[in-house]
Structures are given as C-alpha cells and as structure tokens.
Design an enzyme around this catalytic site. Structure first.
Site, PDB file in Angstrom:
ATOM      1  N   MET A  59      44.077  26.177 -31.857  1.00  0.00           N
ATOM      2  CA  MET A  59      44.178  27.163 -32.934  1.00  0.00           C
ATOM      3  C   MET A  59      45.341  26.899 -33.878  1.00  0.00           C
ATOM      4  SD  MET A  59      41.709  29.422 -32.652  1.00  0.00           S
ATOM      5  CE  MET A  59      42.220  30.994 -33.335  1.00  0.00           C
ATOM      6  N   VAL A  73      52.742  26.530 -31.812  1.00  0.00           N
ATOM      7  CA  VAL A  73      53.585  27.610 -31.295  1.00  0.00           C
ATOM      8  C   VAL A  73      55.037  27.226 -31.513  1.00  0.00           C
ATOM      9  CG1 VAL A  73      54.185  29.017 -29.286  1.00  0.00           C
ATOM     10  CG2 VAL A  73      51.841  28.185 -29.562  1.00  0.00           C
ATOM     11  N   ASP A 132      38.916  32.505 -20.106  1.00  0.00           N
ATOM     12  CA  ASP A 132      39.540  31.175 -20.122  1.00  0.00           C
ATOM     13  C   ASP A 132      40.736  31.125 -19.177  1.00  0.00           C
ATOM     14  OD1 ASP A 132      39.676  28.524 -20.880  1.00  0.00           O
ATOM     15  OD2 ASP A 132      40.893  28.893 -22.660  1.00  0.00           O
TER      16      ASP A 132
END
Length: 466
Positions: free
Chosen positions: A44, A47, A156
C-alpha cells in the site's frame, strides 16, 4: 472529508516494520507530523517514523504510494483500515491514532511498536519454545477476539502482521483487508481470495467476501504452527497447490516435525487448521482454551477449597444415571480407558450444585472428545496420541461388562454408596477407594483362540455322544 488531526496523540513508542534505509526524496512533513525516517514499506505504501512535535512520543505513519492512491478500491481500503483500527482499543491490537490527507496524499497515523514482527523474530531465534509461542499467539487471539465481537474479520493474520515489542508483548496490525460485518463496501470481488496463501483458510481462497472469524482462527493456528516448528505451512509450493493440500488436510503434523511439542498443542493446531470450518474452534477464546486446557469462564471456576475435583453425571450401559467425583487426572484416565461409557452422555461440573456441561464444552477434557483430521503425511502419529471421540470411547478397547458389575469404579473416581442419605444421592463425598485396574477387555487374538477352542470342544463332544 477526513477528520482534522486532534491534539497531539499519546502514542506508545515502537517500530512498525523492519528497518529500511533513509530515502533522499523523503517528504519532511505530513500535516502536523514531521517524518524522521522510513522504517518499512509494503503493497500500500511506505511507513515512516514521525513525531507530532519535539515533546511528543514517536508514531508510525503509513503513507499511500502514488500507484495505489489512484486506485479507488485501494483508497477505500486504506480509509477502512483507519475506521476499523480506531474502533479497537485493546493492548494486543496496534492503535490507529489519526487519519489525514495532504495535497491528495492520504496518511494513517498509528501506534509505533519498537521491536520486530513475528516472522523476523522466528528467523532470528529459530523455532520458538512451545510456551513462548503459545503466550504470544494467545495474546494476539485476545485482541482478535475483541475484533470479532465488534464484527471485524482481519483476513490476513500471519507472522509478518504480528509485532513483538521489546517488552515481549504481541500486537496484531495491518487491518487493510479487514471485513466489516455491518457494512457492504464491496471491496472484494466475489470469487476472489484475499490474504496470504500459506496462512489463509482454504475457503478464503474461493471467496474472501464470505470469510468469517473461523478463517482468522485457521490463520492463527497456521501462525502458531510456523512459530513452534520454524517452518512455513504449505511453503515452497504455488497457491493452487497450497489450496489443494489444505482442502485435503495434507501437511506434516507439528509433532512429526518437532517431537517435543506436546500432544495438546499438536491437537489444538490441527483442530484450528481443519479444512472443515465446523471442526475448528468457534471463537478465539475457545482456541486459547484448547491450547491451555483451562476454561476462561469465571462462572465455571473451581471452589477455593477444592480446586482439583470434578463432579460427573453419566449413563451406564443400562441407562441408569451414575454420579461420581474425581480429580481431573482421574477423569481423563477414565475417558482414555473408555470406562465412562458414551462420552457424549457425560456431563461435568466443578461443584455439586454448579451447572453441568457436556465434556465437549470443557477445555479440560475437550481434546479427548473432539476428533480432528489426521493430516495425510508419511509419518504416522505415535499410538499414545490417539484422540478419543464419543464413538471411540464406546467402541474402543474397554470392558464389555456392565458398569454395575464392576466391583470398583474407574480409578480415582468415587461413586455414590448404596447407604447414602437422600441429600447425597448425586455425589459421594465420603468414600476414598484404593487404586483399581478395573476390568480390561481381552486382546482380540486371545478372544479368537478361546472361541476356537470352544468350537473344537463342542465338536469333540458331539462326536463322542453319537
């Protein structure tokens, strides 16, 4: 419109993912947060370690990458991760603190956990000691249990999504694939599986849209499998091959890989990883009970002055109700020896007046009642690992004599004496019987020899009388 950042959040110090080198093009500011360094990246985005101001603790900020934020489905999943995580307030779930957007770039602010994820932890230390692995997975199960009660399914669960703090506390993270039971965002296409193949439940391959809490329990069992064996379940094969093996329960048992693993842990993992969801624990709490062999229900705790006694009610071979009292070890021994008749008729309680439950509902005895699939592996399980079902207790190796004809009860269990008062008709609190082996069924080969000799004797007698 995403909510405005609140006052500086009090975030727990920590690290989100494995360290990654600093990026020269690192954006220095995301709203009121100053980005310090990139600490990880994923599908995605990236971080970062960040702070709200010099006096506040560090936080983790997940920033969507350019390639993902142009996808409306992935963008909505990112927003959903914040919404789901913000509903959860549990010490074993990574907290979501804030959500914002700067010049079209969305970001999610999370609690920062200093340490490693479970996959890195196992890679560094090798397979974990059984009790340590159970402790960590049980913590995650508690957080997951809270999520399930809120109608959230993670979908997940895997070692990479379990963070281990420097204090040894486990926290589940990454709710990007979470499913909310009360909403229908249609973020999963029908017939498409989401998650990680090695740890996904087989039914999740076909349609992640139908995933429920038992899919998470499967993944939790597979995660514990990896932690105690040091091996990824269904590793080194394609997703299709993994699915085919999963639906056939075809994998090496934990004990076949590591013989030191206890029978109970081996059974609990295999039950959680059963291909049939109906055979798995119904809740994460039940999974933890399977691992520990102890109930988590406060209403079913033992009296302070009698912590090891159990009161049983069951029907003998003639349908007569029998009541006995014994220790947990004595009850388990009697179940293994098949001395209590049909186990499905046996009920137990911790006190004379307490609620009686079927043994299947009691983790102290459930592993002797619930049968789970034996994985199809070349290595046979040791004989002492046999799991007793209600049928095997009835049809297995036990005395065919009526319980009423047995001079002494199953070893360690104390029956109601015939001269008892009406008050004591259910339980015997007075007699302490000496150890007894009881009646044992003859081995089958001995029975065949005796039957053969009897037939020969009858034939000889017939010839003599002619």
């Amino acid at each position: 419109m995403p909510p405005k950042p609140p006052s500086p959040p009090a975030a727990k110090s920590g690290s989100r993912e494995a360290s990654a080198p600093k990026t020269p093009s690192l954006p220095r500011q995301m709203g009121p947060y100053t980005l310090l360094e990139r600490i990880g990246s994923g599908g995605m985005g990236s971080v970062y370690r960040a702070t709200h101001n010099a006096a506040s603790p560090a936080v983790a900020i997940k920033v969507m990458s350019e390639s993902t934020r142009v996808n409306p489905v992935l963008l909505r999943r990112f927003e959903q991760e914040f919404r789901a995580a913000s509903r959860l307030d549990h010490p074993n779930m990574v907290k979501a603190l804030d959500y914002g957007e700067v010049e079209g770039v969305p970001y999610l602010v999370m609690e920062l956990v200093e340490g490693k994820n479970l996959a890195e932890y196992v890679e560094e230390k090798g397979r974990l000691p059984e009790l340590e692995a159970i402790r960590l997975v049980s913590q995650v199960a508690q957080g997951l249990h809270r999520a399930h009660k809120l109608g959230l399914v993670h979908r997940d669960v895997k070692p990479e999504n379990i963070l281990i703090s420097t204090e040894g506390q486990a926290k589940l993270t990454d709710l990007g694939l979470v499913k909310e039971a009360e909403t229908d965002l249609n973020l999963t296409r029908t017939g498409r599986g989401l998650g990680t193949p090695h740890f996904m439940a087989p039914e999740q391959f076909k349609n992640a849209k139908l995933a429920d809490s038992r899919c998470d329990i499967y993944s939790l069992g597979a995660t514990l499998y990896a932690a105690v064996t040091g091996q990824i379940p269904f590793g080194g094969i394609s997703p299709l091959e993994a699915w085919m093996k999963k639906v056939q329960d075809e994998y090496p048992t934990p004990r076949s890989l590591v013989p030191e693993i206890s029978e109970r842990t081996d059974w609990a993992i295999r039950r959680a990883m059963a291909s049939d969801p109906e055979l798995r624990p119904a809740t994460c709490r039940e999974f933890v009970e399977d691992l520990t062999g102890r109930t988590t229900r406060k209403s079913f705790s033992a009296p302070e002055n009698d912590k090891d006694s159990w009161y049983l009610r069951y029907l003998d071979d003639h349908g007569t109700e029998v009541a006995v009292k014994g220790s947990r070890a004595a009850v388990r021994r009697s179940l293994r020896d098949g001395l209590l008749g049909d186990a499905s008729n046996v009920q137990a309680s911790r006190s004379r007046q307490g609620a009686f439950l079927h043994l299947r509902d009691l983790p102290e005895f459930r592993d002797l009642i619930v049968v789970v699939p034996t994985p199809q592996t070349p290595t046979a399980r040791p004989k002492e690992e046999t799991i007793f079902s209600a049928k095997s207790v009835v049809d297995g190796n036990r005395s065919t004599a009526s319980l009423n004809t047995i001079p002494l009860p199953p070893e360690g269990l104390h029956p109601q004496p015939s001269g008892a008062t009406k008050e004591d008709t259910k339980f015997n609190l007075l007699r302490q019987l000496s150890r007894s082996t009881g009646h044992k069924a003859l081995p089958s080969w001995v029975s065949f020899i005796i039957a053969g000799l009897l037939l020969v004797g009858v034939a000889i007698l017939y010839l003599l009388l002619r």
